[in-house]
Design a protein around this motif. Structure first.
Motif, PDB file in Angstrom:
ATOM      1  N   PHE A  77      17.290  27.646 -25.420  1.00 27.99           N
ATOM      2  CA  PHE A  77      16.389  27.554 -24.277  1.00 27.99           C
ATOM      3  C   PHE A  77      15.075  26.928 -24.732  1.00 27.99           C
ATOM      4  CE2 PHE A  77      19.449  30.572 -22.880  1.00 27.99           C
ATOM      5  CZ  PHE A  77      19.393  30.650 -21.495  1.00 27.99           C
ATOM      6  N   ARG A  78      14.467  26.164 -23.844  1.00 27.92           N
ATOM      7  CA  ARG A  78      13.122  25.637 -24.089  1.00 27.92           C
ATOM      8  C   ARG A  78      12.093  26.671 -23.651  1.00 27.92           C
ATOM      9  NH1 ARG A  78      15.246  22.741 -19.833  1.00 27.92           N
ATOM     10  NH2 ARG A  78      15.763  20.946 -21.136  1.00 27.92           N
ATOM     11  N   GLY A  79      10.838  26.471 -24.058  1.00 32.37           N
ATOM     12  CA  GLY A  79       9.803  27.459 -23.766  1.00 32.37           C
ATOM     13  C   GLY A  79       9.308  27.463 -22.339  1.00 32.37           C
ATOM     14  N   PHE A  80       9.484  26.358 -21.602  1.00 35.23           N
ATOM     15  CA  PHE A  80       9.106  26.296 -20.192  1.00 35.23           C
ATOM     16  C   PHE A  80       9.788  25.082 -19.579  1.00 35.23           C
ATOM     17  CE2 PHE A  80       6.614  22.983 -21.737  1.00 35.23           C
ATOM     18  CZ  PHE A  80       5.667  22.467 -20.861  1.00 35.23           C
ATOM     19  N   SER A  81       9.693  24.958 -18.273  1.00 35.08           N
ATOM     20  CA  SER A  81      10.438  23.903 -17.580  1.00 35.08           C
ATOM     21  C   SER A  81       9.646  22.616 -17.444  1.00 35.08           C
ATOM     22  CB  SER A  81      10.847  24.410 -16.187  1.00 35.08           C
ATOM     23  OG  SER A  81       9.694  24.842 -15.458  1.00 35.08           O
ATOM     24  N   GLY A  82       8.457  22.535 -18.002  1.00 34.18           N
ATOM     25  CA  GLY A  82       7.608  21.353 -17.831  1.00 34.18           C
ATOM     26  C   GLY A  82       8.143  20.116 -18.503  1.00 34.18           C
ATOM     27  N   THR A  83       9.043  20.267 -19.465  1.00 34.44           N
ATOM     28  CA  THR A  83       9.617  19.095 -20.140  1.00 34.44           C
ATOM     29  C   THR A  83      11.061  18.860 -19.738  1.00 34.44           C
ATOM     30  OG1 THR A  83      10.239  20.461 -22.039  1.00 34.44           O
ATOM     31  CG2 THR A  83       8.114  19.352 -22.148  1.00 34.44           C
ATOM     32  N   ASP A  84      11.485  19.463 -18.638  1.00 35.41           N
ATOM     33  CA  ASP A  84      12.854  19.293 -18.178  1.00 35.41           C
ATOM     34  C   ASP A  84      12.950  17.972 -17.419  1.00 35.41           C
ATOM     35  OD1 ASP A  84      15.402  19.465 -17.305  1.00 35.41           O
ATOM     36  OD2 ASP A  84      15.106  21.185 -15.983  1.00 35.41           O
ATOM     37  N   VAL A 102      13.912  28.528 -31.198  1.00 34.19           N
ATOM     38  CA  VAL A 102      14.457  29.858 -31.490  1.00 34.19           C
ATOM     39  C   VAL A 102      13.740  30.979 -30.736  1.00 34.19           C
ATOM     40  CG1 VAL A 102      14.764  31.568 -33.334  1.00 34.19           C
ATOM     41  CG2 VAL A 102      15.488  29.209 -33.694  1.00 34.19           C
ATOM     42  N   PRO A 103      12.393  31.063 -30.792  1.00 39.02           N
ATOM     43  CA  PRO A 103      11.739  32.162 -30.070  1.00 39.02           C
ATOM     44  C   PRO A 103      12.013  32.134 -28.571  1.00 39.02           C
ATOM     45  CG  PRO A 103      10.223  31.155 -31.631  1.00 39.02           C
ATOM     46  CD  PRO A 103      11.427  30.267 -31.564  1.00 39.02           C
ATOM     47  N   ALA A 104      11.942  30.946 -27.957  1.00 38.26           N
ATOM     48  CA  ALA A 104      12.173  30.855 -26.514  1.00 38.26           C
ATOM     49  C   ALA A 104      13.585  31.291 -26.151  1.00 38.26           C
ATOM     50  CB  ALA A 104      11.921  29.430 -26.038  1.00 38.26           C
ATOM     51  N   THR A 105      14.551  30.956 -26.992  1.00 39.72           N
ATOM     52  CA  THR A 105      15.934  31.341 -26.729  1.00 39.72           C
ATOM     53  C   THR A 105      16.096  32.854 -26.759  1.00 39.72           C
ATOM     54  OG1 THR A 105      16.726  29.263 -27.687  1.00 39.72           O
ATOM     55  CG2 THR A 105      18.318  31.061 -27.491  1.00 39.72           C
ATOM     56  N   PHE A 106      15.502  33.496 -27.754  1.00 41.11           N
ATOM     57  CA  PHE A 106      15.595  34.951 -27.839  1.00 41.11           C
ATOM     58  C   PHE A 106      14.946  35.613 -26.620  1.00 41.11           C
ATOM     59  CE2 PHE A 106      13.482  38.954 -29.139  1.00 41.11           C
ATOM     60  CZ  PHE A 106      14.618  39.725 -29.335  1.00 41.11           C
TER      61      PHE A 106
END
Length: 410
Positions: A77-84, A102-106
């Motif tokens: 997972f990415r940390g937010f949707s702003g780069t989708d 890694v942190p965003a995925t967890f």
């Protein structure tokens, strides 16, 4: 002393403001860390027992949809949707701008569980194929994969902790094989973590660095071992009655210099050293009664910081040694010094509340059995309701056969 209380209503209002209105401008630099901010908010409301009462099922589904929007097809997972950029705009030139980390995925996985999702839309196979690519030869984990699948990010126990959490959530309690997907190298990870323990018992972010409170290695040390006992002693020694910030101390020193007040100096000529020592003002002996509250710091010779009541407390909870904490003085520090009038907790006395310190201050009180807070699992930092929900997932509690276990672990 006046009775101190945890103001549940104001803390609930604080988290709801953070959830349903714009965050202050100071959070702008954390825009790419929305996944973590979301965890603080929804887990905070869940611990307060307000998540289902103060949000509707439709709202929670919107949050779940946003979390899945942050799922990267080829990774975590990415940390937010702003780069989708969307599938139609994603290509080799811009793919590097929206990598999974890694942190965003967890935290995405934990957020989904808190919201009641069954993780059925998580691409487990792709996530578990991606995870071993982030492990280095020395057993440590990076943060993300850069161009050419180069591992990016420091050798940091926090990434190791999140990677181990991802494996636990997606492979299950027993590390069950997933469609022949290669597992991470667990022995090498353990070896790296062990190498991070410093001479004084504390854990550094990587080998040969300054010890700092961290949660990656607690259950890898055997109770009764020398390493275990020195870690417990180091964690216990982090509790401190020093709660004044460094800035305040510097200001006090400047005021003393500007006041022109003269005190006895051992550098002045005339008189013996003994006479000068005798002329110093009498100091009140330090006794337990003279320390009304005591928080925690994260490193030696630092003042108390709200979040370290959690980091040290969670560690000791996992190690089953929370009894070494002076919980009465820790509670007084949290409720008297850093609990804010509008709800939430500040980093230090007099600071405004922020999400990180508000969440960790509250969880620290939950560890101590605060009446209005739910019981919190110290490893996933979620309520027992969430851990029961995780255990009910079909792959999580299912033990593999003896032959399958040998293939994965031996």
């Amino acid at each position: 002393m006046a009775e101190l209380s945890f103001n549940t209503e104001r803390h609930v209002k604080y988290y709801l403001r953070c959830l349903k209105t714009f965050l202050p401008g100071a959070y702008t630099s954390n825009d790419s860390n929305r996944m973590l901010l979301a965890f603080f908010i929804i887990s905070g409301l869940d611990i307060l027992g307000a998540l289902e009462n103060k949000t509707t099922a439709e709202e929670r589904q919107v949050y779940i949809d946003w979390l899945y929007r942050c799922q990267v097809p080829t990774g975590g997972f990415r940390g937010f949707s702003g780069t989708d950029f969307g599938e139609e705009r994603r290509n080799a030139d811009n793919e590097a701008w929206d990598p999974a980390n890694v942190p965003a995925t967890f935290f995405a996985l934990v957020n989904l569980l808190i919201l009641g999702d069954d993780l059925s839309a998580v691409k487990r196979r792709e996530r578990l194929q991606w995870l071993p690519k982030l492990q280095r030869v020395d057993g440590s984990f990076g943060e993300l994969l850069g161009p050419g699948e180069r591992i990016e990010g420091d050798r940091d126990l926090r990434y190791c902790c999140c990677a181990a959490g991802i494996r636990y959530l997606l492979r299950g309690k027993h590390g069950k094989d997933v469609e022949d997907v290669k597992d991470i190298d667990v022995p090498k990870l353990v070896s790296f973590i062990e190498a991070c323990q410093a001479y004084d018992g504390g854990m550094a972010e990587s080998p040969f660095r300054e010890p700092h409170t961290d949660t990656a290695s607690f259950q890898l040390l055997s109770p009764g071992s020398e390493e275990f006992e020195t870690l417990v002693a180091w964690l216990a020694s982090r509790q401190t009655g020093e709660i004044d910030s460094d800035d305040e101390e510097e200001e006090d020193e400047e005021e003393d210099e500007d006041s022109g007040a003269e005190g006895p100096s051992l550098q002045e000529d005339g008189g013996s050293i003994e006479q000068k020592i005798l002329s110093l003002p009498n100091l009140t002996p330090l006794t337990p009664d003279s320390i009304p509250c005591a928080g925690f710091n994260g490193r030696c010779n630092k003042v108390a910081d709200t979040c370290y009541s959690f980091w040290n407390g969670a560690t000791l909870m996992i190690l089953d040694r929370y009894s070494v904490v002076d919980d009465v003085r820790n509670r007084r520090y949290l409720l008297e010094k850093v609990q804010h009038l509008v709800g939430g907790f500040g980093k230090a006395a007099g600071d405004p509340p922020d999400l990180l310190h508000s969440f960790f201050g509250m969880v620290s009180l939950a560890f101590q059995g605060e009446a209005s807070l739910g019981c919190v699992d110290p490893a996933l930092v979620t309520t027992e309701r969430v851990t029961r929900h995780l255990a009910a997932l079909p792959w999580h509690e299912q033990a593999p056969s003896a032959e399958a276990w040998k293939e994965v672990h031996l």
